[in-house]
Design a protein around this motif. Sequence first.
Motif, PDB file in Angstrom:
ATOM      1  N   GLU D  67       0.858  -1.179   0.000  1.00  0.00           N
ATOM      2  CA  GLU D  67       0.000   0.000   0.000  1.00  0.00           C
ATOM      3  C   GLU D  67       0.899   1.235   0.000  1.00  0.00           C
ATOM      4  N   TYR D  68       0.437   2.249  -0.713  1.00  0.00           N
ATOM      5  CA  TYR D  68       1.236   3.452  -0.911  1.00  0.00           C
ATOM      6  C   TYR D  68       0.410   4.648  -0.495  1.00  0.00           C
ATOM      7  N   GLY D  69       1.021   5.561   0.215  1.00  0.00           N
ATOM      8  CA  GLY D  69       0.306   6.770   0.601  1.00  0.00           C
ATOM      9  C   GLY D  69       1.256   7.940   0.595  1.00  0.00           C
ATOM     10  N   GLU D  82      -6.570  11.056   0.830  1.00  0.00           N
ATOM     11  CA  GLU D  82      -7.491  10.142   0.152  1.00  0.00           C
ATOM     12  C   GLU D  82      -8.541   9.603   1.125  1.00  0.00           C
ATOM     13  N   LYS D  87     -11.871   7.860  -1.258  1.00  0.00           N
ATOM     14  CA  LYS D  87     -11.422   6.817  -2.166  1.00  0.00           C
ATOM     15  C   LYS D  87      -9.970   7.006  -2.586  1.00  0.00           C
ATOM     16  N   ILE D  88      -9.389   5.872  -2.936  1.00  0.00           N
ATOM     17  CA  ILE D  88      -8.029   5.799  -3.427  1.00  0.00           C
ATOM     18  C   ILE D  88      -8.032   6.269  -4.880  1.00  0.00           C
ATOM     19  N   GLY D  89      -7.111   7.148  -5.235  1.00  0.00           N
ATOM     20  CA  GLY D  89      -7.081   7.633  -6.610  1.00  0.00           C
ATOM     21  C   GLY D  89      -6.385   6.673  -7.557  1.00  0.00           C
ATOM     22  N   GLY D  90      -6.487   6.980  -8.844  1.00  0.00           N
ATOM     23  CA  GLY D  90      -5.896   6.117  -9.862  1.00  0.00           C
ATOM     24  C   GLY D  90      -4.382   6.022  -9.751  1.00  0.00           C
ATOM     25  N   ARG D  91      -3.712   7.145  -9.476  1.00  0.00           N
ATOM     26  CA  ARG D  91      -2.258   7.139  -9.365  1.00  0.00           C
ATOM     27  C   ARG D  91      -1.803   6.233  -8.223  1.00  0.00           C
ATOM     28  N   HIS D  93      -3.444   3.707  -6.888  1.00  0.00           N
ATOM     29  CA  HIS D  93      -3.704   2.330  -7.288  1.00  0.00           C
ATOM     30  C   HIS D  93      -2.584   1.792  -8.179  1.00  0.00           C
ATOM     31  N   GLU D  94      -2.233   2.597  -9.173  1.00  0.00           N
ATOM     32  CA  GLU D  94      -1.222   2.185 -10.137  1.00  0.00           C
ATOM     33  C   GLU D  94       0.109   1.919  -9.434  1.00  0.00           C
ATOM     34  N   GLN D  96       0.725   1.297  -6.122  1.00  0.00           N
ATOM     35  CA  GLN D  96       0.805   0.193  -5.166  1.00  0.00           C
ATOM     36  C   GLN D  96       0.718  -1.165  -5.858  1.00  0.00           C
ATOM     37  N   ARG D  97       0.093  -1.208  -7.024  1.00  0.00           N
ATOM     38  CA  ARG D  97       0.109  -2.452  -7.781  1.00  0.00           C
ATOM     39  C   ARG D  97       1.526  -2.736  -8.304  1.00  0.00           C
TER      40      ARG D  97
END
Lengths: 245, 245, 245, 245, 245, 245
Positions: D67-69, D82, D87-91, D93-94, D96-97
Amino acid sequence: MSEALFRPDHRAADQLRPVRLTPGFVATAEGSVLIESGNTRVLCNATVEQGVPGWLRNSGRGWVTAEYGMLPRATLTRTPRESERGKIGGRTHEIQRLIGRSLRSVVDMKALGERTIILDCDVLQADGGTRTAAITGAAVALAMALDKLVAAGTLKTSPLRQMVAATSVGIVDGNLLLDLCYEEDSRATVDMNVVMLADGGLVETQATAEKDSYSRKQLSEMLDYAEKGIRELLAAQRVLLDKAS
Amino acid sequence: MSEALFRPDHRAADQLRPVRLTPGFVATAEGSVLIESGNTRVLCNATVEQGVPGWLRNSGRGWVTAEYGMLPRATLTRTPRESERGKIGGRTHEIQRLIGRSLRSVVDMKALGERTIILDCDVLQADGGTRTAAITGAAVALAMALDKLVAAGTLKTSPLRQMVAATSVGIVDGNLLLDLCYEEDSRATVDMNVVMLADGGLVETQATAEKDSYSRKQLSEMLDYAEKGIRELLAAQRVLLDKAS
Amino acid sequence: MSEALFRPDHRAADQLRPVRLTPGFVATAEGSVLIESGNTRVLCNATVEQGVPGWLRNSGRGWVTAEYGMLPRATLTRTPRESERGKIGGRTHEIQRLIGRSLRSVVDMKALGERTIILDCDVLQADGGTRTAAITGAAVALAMALDKLVAAGTLKTSPLRQMVAATSVGIVDGNLLLDLCYEEDSRATVDMNVVMLADGGLVETQATAEKDSYSRKQLSEMLDYAEKGIRELLAAQRVLLDKAS
Amino acid sequence: MSEALFRPDHRAADQLRPVRLTPGFVATAEGSVLIESGNTRVLCNATVEQGVPGWLRNSGRGWVTAEYGMLPRATLTRTPRESERGKIGGRTHEIQRLIGRSLRSVVDMKALGERTIILDCDVLQADGGTRTAAITGAAVALAMALDKLVAAGTLKTSPLRQMVAATSVGIVDGNLLLDLCYEEDSRATVDMNVVMLADGGLVETQATAEKDSYSRKQLSEMLDYAEKGIRELLAAQRVLLDKAS
Amino acid sequence: MSEALFRPDHRAADQLRPVRLTPGFVATAEGSVLIESGNTRVLCNATVEQGVPGWLRNSGRGWVTAEYGMLPRATLTRTPRESERGKIGGRTHEIQRLIGRSLRSVVDMKALGERTIILDCDVLQADGGTRTAAITGAAVALAMALDKLVAAGTLKTSPLRQMVAATSVGIVDGNLLLDLCYEEDSRATVDMNVVMLADGGLVETQATAEKDSYSRKQLSEMLDYAEKGIRELLAAQRVLLDKAS
Amino acid sequence: MSEALFRPDHRAADQLRPVRLTPGFVATAEGSVLIESGNTRVLCNATVEQGVPGWLRNSGRGWVTAEYGMLPRATLTRTPRESERGKIGGRTHEIQRLIGRSLRSVVDMKALGERTIILDCDVLQADGGTRTAAITGAAVALAMALDKLVAAGTLKTSPLRQMVAATSVGIVDGNLLLDLCYEEDSRATVDMNVVMLADGGLVETQATAEKDSYSRKQLSEMLDYAEKGIRELLAAQRVLLDKAS
């Protein structure tokens, strides 16, 4: 219809539950009515706000909308709050859209001008027929709020064209029954909601088969029952509003 | 304290608003009380559910929690529903945590066993002091629900150790005032909530300076006022519960 | 108080944990302080933004608000992110409202003008007392950000009226203890947070009984301990700010 | 490449920023490293949890996720949380994946057994390259957490097959640059992230044209730069881990 | 590469699946194409809206963005709707950001002016390669929508600088394969997506090792395959657009 | 009805739009039909899942439910995705509840056993009557999915008792019109949806006055029109299903 017809509260098949309208239930709202229909109790509060939703801006026309809620212990088994769940459920959406449409049908939006009337219908205790009770009660709260605008000199005459009320009819064990309580409703094979104007015009008729389908003849008989019930509700509204004015 | 003290409802500085407790306001809940404190009206309903939250499972201990809500037209200006906004606000969170803690302080969780009691406190009309009215009312609803468990033979004796009640005190224009109504609350420089047990033990004291700080001496005087008020509320609770049993 | 008093870090009952304030912990914020209170570490960053929330627009007055967060591994057992859960929890709401109120009490909003100061308080490591550490640290970050506005010529003098700091007191095994660490906090029967101004005025006193109630006498003793601790924290703030200017 | 090449911190085109790895930055996590790459600072904490996501249950295999913050004031202009936006934004999500995939590539999931390792990467200060710094730092935190499982006798040998690290390359004004800082990144026409194993195997190569496309030849040169940088990062990781063991 | 290479649809290793572009699949959108790549079918619709996001206002520049969705039964096992789950997942975010970036690379934003083009890419049936199919199809829908602006006289010439298309390559059982179907994709150790312009410039290259790393040599071979495939896709786009004009 | 009656597509007042049913539109679903009714196109896919919602567990009974969605460019003006907005709107809720109820009325839940059938109805292009088209199409997808369970030997006979179909009727400029297209629908004063079984039994009748009320006589005439239309739809379904078996 068989002799053996039995309703939990010993009503005749085409008999409404006792209706009680308590005006001014809260002092904070522009219009406020507690409607009790048997054990169903719905608090209907009307709010008048300046302005209209975006798509009506600068149209010179007003808007009427409704919100519906149920206190957690309105029901015998506690229902979790929609605020806790973080979203409005489908049933709530369906009901508040029905209430809103029904009340919009009796307001002259041009005469209302760019104002929004919000009808908050909150169920304190539920025993079937909460959406139709909400319509019948909210119509009174709406009338009161509009009268207040006239009394304050904001509007010359009330934009309310006529009154509107609603009730339910159902088929239980093959018998037509007017104004179903929860126990009857849960056993009904067909469930119908009717919204009717004071002049007899129909605004909404929704007949849903839960377990069995229904015929055109049955639909017509259900409408007969509903009309009888709604005329009584319209009379009760009139008594209250005449007293108030 | 100056002679010129004026409260909107002509109360003395250390006088509570009239309190009214209506038991059984809804028939659907295990315990139900409408508490009215002046124009503030809060419906408090108790629900008994089997089971406890995850962290208590197999502990043999029960749980007590509270939820707080406000009908949109409890206030003079309509407050949007938290269900529509899709989330519980900070104020609601703060209040329901306070109510929950206060009521847990009087329940013997071992004696309750693995059951959860939910206290739903819904404000029908707000005129200041809704959170303290909710605590005072919810304590009665809780007592009733626990008595019902005893009456049903589920529990031998009530796990309620003693009663609890709450009120507010504030400083307005330099004057200490007990049980602030909304108009007073909005002008207060200090606002205090006190939750106290029947045996005089304190459960919560929260004193917040809104515009000006307060001294240790003022804090002590505010506690004197609060104690006086809470004793009267505890007496009102007792009258009702004695009648009921 | 018994001889056998034992604190995990061998402190006296009325002794604070070592406090360390590291200014400029991040270079990106207008004011930035890492406050360490024993093993509790909170990063406090101040942001100055033009404009104010809607209800203050055109009032000529400023606004101060706070947000509080905890990194998932600030705790021994990982705490899921509130961003992943999609909502701010009740505890977070309660804490950030407390921080915001505390800091608003020391700012002259007229002198600030239509600007908003946001205090971000993020817990890097938690060992009890994170909310009071956040207040003490955020006050420093706030002072620095306001000094920067003066240094830049935006404001003539700092709108900060005086400093503010906070600490906790609790009752553990019948003993009063100042500045509880997590282990003590989890065993406390009473937990109190106090926010006090440099001039000794009280801004917030919140005493909560977790398992047992407390007396007026105990409340007064807890306030004595808190005052002693806060005076030391105010001194530490002063040392840092004097160095900075 | 022109003579006039100028980097804000006077680095050579193929020079990394100074890297610093601080192990045990928090004491609460199973593995904890603060990685600083110039002004970019990311706190990487590893958590070991029993159990795996549903789709792996009873497979005997483990799972690694990230997970990234970003703290609000990691950036020069405050970035809203967030958790507040719900909600978690697209950036996010990208990123932390990407971190999760990169770290999964070096863990023997069979050897790990049904455990989940969560890598929390929180940016305290951002100056470009946060995602690659997070990968490089999280790999160290991961190694430490796995070593701890071995030290505790839970696992016989560490399931870590080899180390992994990452860096960025970009094209700015036609010049290839290694390890872009924020100012360079915002002017880059092409931006590439490379994740590479200690044995030289590639795990991720992502090259994105922001304003202009790139040729196969440029892609190859960017990979040369990245390889050079990553070998240095792998060496820095090794130094730290050798010291630790 | 072994003789025994077997692809479920008997393609050669470097052979694309049959591509079909159906223009005007819906009549309601400014540009609409159904792209079929083997069993993968994606509906790409372009919308032209007045105005741009906040950060571009008054810049005189336009914006291009994309949204990606998958119908629940695009997959063999039903995938729950993201609207029901209340949030967009990480994979969706990642894909729609990729599509958006790819299409922005071919539009002259100054020439577009303050307009926003939204590309909606909805997967009706999924068999691998949905994101690259979406890019290839959306480029056609974009071209059509821009041509319509020219035809209507709104723009003098199309702001489209050149076409763009995309495909995937992977390594399965050690064999390089172009344009993976789902079955191949789920067995691939390396998965690469390439986005390329008509002039051969690269816009995105993303190569991800799922189970095993890859070498520089393999990366280069994968790019060879991708280039071959994309040239065929660009030809298919050209045929369609030439017919249309 | 006046001679001057004009419908945009020159239909007679009681004439349906051309209906086309394309079976197997996607190969991935257990039942799949694209229904086209004039320009309205709805993709209806049936999914069979093991298990039932909680309240039916261990009842031996199955469940049928529906979800409804609209692609953003199904409409002339783009409609934002509900997944982006983070919640299902009221209209969607209302429609998917209607589809679900309608289809449950024709399935023998005992014979289905503890399985859930989900009908996904996604509107590719909208020109009025999407909900009634969804019901008519979903009934076919449902029949196909149930036939597949019989063909696979999972069930002995299909639990489908009979077919069901739906259409709309409205009053436009005082004229009754069958099967309204969008242009007619937006001008209608009354809008009615009827769901009817193959044996003529009614399942749902919903008549809503948008601008004007309607009489019992008009309600009856609307039902005549609806019956005529639904008989034709039932015939079209039969032709397709006979061919399939």
